[in-house]
Design a protein around this motif. Sequence first.
Motif, PDB file in Angstrom:
ATOM      1  N   ASP A 104      86.479  25.562  18.968  1.00 34.43           N
ATOM      2  CA  ASP A 104      86.803  24.625  20.050  1.00 34.43           C
ATOM      3  C   ASP A 104      86.781  25.324  21.405  1.00 34.43           C
ATOM      4  OD1 ASP A 104      87.106  22.563  18.251  1.00 34.43           O
ATOM      5  OD2 ASP A 104      89.289  22.794  18.107  1.00 34.43           O
ATOM      6  N   GLU A 105      87.345  26.533  21.460  1.00 34.80           N
ATOM      7  CA  GLU A 105      87.351  27.290  22.708  1.00 34.80           C
ATOM      8  C   GLU A 105      85.936  27.694  23.114  1.00 34.80           C
ATOM      9  OE1 GLU A 105      90.099  30.514  22.277  1.00 34.80           O
ATOM     10  OE2 GLU A 105      91.763  29.177  21.823  1.00 34.80           O
ATOM     11  N   LEU A 106      85.118  28.092  22.129  1.00 39.64           N
ATOM     12  CA  LEU A 106      83.718  28.410  22.425  1.00 39.64           C
ATOM     13  C   LEU A 106      82.981  27.191  22.954  1.00 39.64           C
ATOM     14  CD1 LEU A 106      82.514  30.675  19.486  1.00 39.64           C
ATOM     15  CD2 LEU A 106      82.601  31.279  21.900  1.00 39.64           C
ATOM     16  N   THR A 107      83.212  26.045  22.347  1.00 42.37           N
ATOM     17  CA  THR A 107      82.547  24.821  22.769  1.00 42.37           C
ATOM     18  C   THR A 107      82.909  24.473  24.204  1.00 42.37           C
ATOM     19  OG1 THR A 107      82.605  24.019  20.492  1.00 42.37           O
ATOM     20  CG2 THR A 107      82.177  22.396  22.187  1.00 42.37           C
ATOM     21  N   PRO A 155      81.296  40.629  15.159  1.00 45.16           N
ATOM     22  CA  PRO A 155      80.747  40.937  13.842  1.00 45.16           C
ATOM     23  C   PRO A 155      81.073  39.845  12.819  1.00 45.16           C
ATOM     24  CG  PRO A 155      82.737  42.187  14.208  1.00 45.16           C
ATOM     25  CD  PRO A 155      82.467  41.423  15.472  1.00 45.16           C
ATOM     26  N   VAL A 156      81.895  38.880  13.213  1.00 43.23           N
ATOM     27  CA  VAL A 156      82.325  37.837  12.286  1.00 43.23           C
ATOM     28  C   VAL A 156      81.333  36.678  12.252  1.00 43.23           C
ATOM     29  CG1 VAL A 156      84.179  36.215  11.753  1.00 43.23           C
ATOM     30  CG2 VAL A 156      84.725  38.476  12.644  1.00 43.23           C
ATOM     31  N   MET A 157      80.779  36.317  13.396  1.00 47.92           N
ATOM     32  CA  MET A 157      79.865  35.180  13.453  1.00 47.92           C
ATOM     33  C   MET A 157      78.428  35.652  13.222  1.00 47.92           C
ATOM     34  SD  MET A 157      78.991  32.422  16.466  1.00 47.92           S
ATOM     35  CE  MET A 157      80.666  31.915  16.668  1.00 47.92           C
ATOM     36  N   GLY A 167      75.445  31.316  14.756  1.00 44.51           N
ATOM     37  CA  GLY A 167      75.714  31.156  16.176  1.00 44.51           C
ATOM     38  C   GLY A 167      74.618  30.365  16.868  1.00 44.51           C
ATOM     39  N   ASN A 168      73.362  30.636  16.486  1.00 48.73           N
ATOM     40  CA  ASN A 168      72.238  29.897  17.079  1.00 48.73           C
ATOM     41  C   ASN A 168      72.344  28.412  16.776  1.00 48.73           C
ATOM     42  OD1 ASN A 168      71.164  32.258  18.045  1.00 48.73           O
ATOM     43  ND2 ASN A 168      69.761  32.515  16.338  1.00 48.73           N
ATOM     44  N   TYR A 169      72.606  28.070  15.523  1.00 49.37           N
ATOM     45  CA  TYR A 169      72.730  26.658  15.148  1.00 49.37           C
ATOM     46  C   TYR A 169      73.902  26.001  15.874  1.00 49.37           C
ATOM     47  CZ  TYR A 169      69.309  27.246  11.447  1.00 49.37           C
ATOM     48  OH  TYR A 169      68.157  27.481  10.751  1.00 49.37           O
ATOM     49  N   PHE A 170      75.019  26.722  15.935  1.00 45.64           N
ATOM     50  CA  PHE A 170      76.205  26.171  16.604  1.00 45.64           C
ATOM     51  C   PHE A 170      75.924  25.906  18.079  1.00 45.64           C
ATOM     52  CE2 PHE A 170      79.945  27.070  19.236  1.00 45.64           C
ATOM     53  CZ  PHE A 170      80.723  25.989  18.862  1.00 45.64           C
ATOM     54  N   ILE A 171      75.341  26.899  18.763  1.00 47.78           N
ATOM     55  CA  ILE A 171      75.080  26.750  20.194  1.00 47.78           C
ATOM     56  C   ILE A 171      74.104  25.602  20.447  1.00 47.78           C
ATOM     57  CG2 ILE A 171      74.046  27.873  22.209  1.00 47.78           C
ATOM     58  CD1 ILE A 171      75.152  30.542  20.948  1.00 47.78           C
ATOM     59  N   GLY A 172      73.081  25.484  19.618  1.00 48.53           N
ATOM     60  CA  GLY A 172      72.083  24.440  19.820  1.00 48.53           C
ATOM     61  C   GLY A 172      72.549  23.049  19.444  1.00 48.53           C
ATOM     62  N   ALA A 231      74.977  23.682  26.170  1.00 50.93           N
ATOM     63  CA  ALA A 231      74.804  24.891  26.971  1.00 50.93           C
ATOM     64  C   ALA A 231      73.406  24.934  27.574  1.00 50.93           C
ATOM     65  CB  ALA A 231      75.026  26.121  26.093  1.00 50.93           C
ATOM     66  N   PRO A 232      73.301  25.290  28.856  1.00 49.02           N
ATOM     67  CA  PRO A 232      71.993  25.417  29.492  1.00 49.02           C
ATOM     68  C   PRO A 232      71.201  26.594  28.905  1.00 49.02           C
ATOM     69  CG  PRO A 232      73.780  25.556  31.116  1.00 49.02           C
ATOM     70  CD  PRO A 232      74.397  25.490  29.774  1.00 49.02           C
ATOM     71  N   LEU A 233      69.899  26.475  28.886  1.00 49.66           N
ATOM     72  CA  LEU A 233      69.035  27.431  28.211  1.00 49.66           C
ATOM     73  C   LEU A 233      69.027  28.818  28.864  1.00 49.66           C
ATOM     74  CD1 LEU A 233      67.085  27.736  25.866  1.00 49.66           C
ATOM     75  CD2 LEU A 233      65.250  27.015  27.376  1.00 49.66           C
ATOM     76  N   ILE A 234      68.919  28.894  30.166  1.00 52.39           N
ATOM     77  CA  ILE A 234      68.790  30.192  30.852  1.00 52.39           C
ATOM     78  C   ILE A 234      70.020  31.085  30.628  1.00 52.39           C
ATOM     79  CG2 ILE A 234      68.485  31.348  33.092  1.00 52.39           C
ATOM     80  CD1 ILE A 234      65.969  29.937  31.979  1.00 52.39           C
ATOM     81  N   PRO A 235      71.254  30.596  30.810  1.00 51.41           N
ATOM     82  CA  PRO A 235      72.398  31.480  30.540  1.00 51.41           C
ATOM     83  C   PRO A 235      72.512  31.863  29.060  1.00 51.41           C
ATOM     84  CG  PRO A 235      73.135  29.482  31.666  1.00 51.41           C
ATOM     85  CD  PRO A 235      71.677  29.348  31.417  1.00 51.41           C
ATOM     86  N   VAL A 236      72.062  30.995  28.174  1.00 54.57           N
ATOM     87  CA  VAL A 236      72.111  31.315  26.744  1.00 54.57           C
ATOM     88  C   VAL A 236      71.137  32.446  26.430  1.00 54.57           C
ATOM     89  CG1 VAL A 236      71.614  30.449  24.429  1.00 54.57           C
ATOM     90  CG2 VAL A 236      72.921  29.049  26.013  1.00 54.57           C
ATOM     91  N   ILE A 237      69.931  32.355  26.964  1.00 57.33           N
ATOM     92  CA  ILE A 237      68.928  33.393  26.693  1.00 57.33           C
ATOM     93  C   ILE A 237      69.356  34.726  27.302  1.00 57.33           C
ATOM     94  CG2 ILE A 237      66.565  34.140  27.206  1.00 57.33           C
ATOM     95  CD1 ILE A 237      65.738  31.186  26.916  1.00 57.33           C
TER      96      ILE A 237
END
Length: 123
Positions: free
Chosen positions: A4-7, A29-31, A36-41, A46-52
């Motif tokens: 939730d905090e990450l979201t 090391p836990v995630m 993480g990729n699936y969760f973020i997408g 989240a905007p693409l440029i800051p993610v990359i």
Amino acid sequence: KVLDELTVGLNTGDFKTVFGTIVLARQSPVMPFSLGNYFIGAATEAPLIPVITGTVVGCLPINAALVGAGVGGMKALDIVKENGIFAEGLEAFGAVVTLGFIAVVVKTISSVYTEEDSKLSES
């Protein structure tokens, strides 16, 4: 709760917040990386440029450390093989140490989940 905090951090749209959240998530090391990729997408906006950029910066330290450890380990193994010292038992020793490390990690993760379950059941 952590997700939730990450979201919240990823949905702000603010470059610094998204970038910082991604960098920290990539250090975990836990995630697992693909999770993480699936969760973020799928779960965030989240905007693409800051993610990359956060992924590139966040992955550099851990990858550099792993590559450095691998190079150092190979040099040590080459020295042992050249001198013939403990060459036969070195691979077995490495396997035992690796299995011991895996056992410690599994035990630690199991105790964390057990503590979280007990906290949830008390609530």
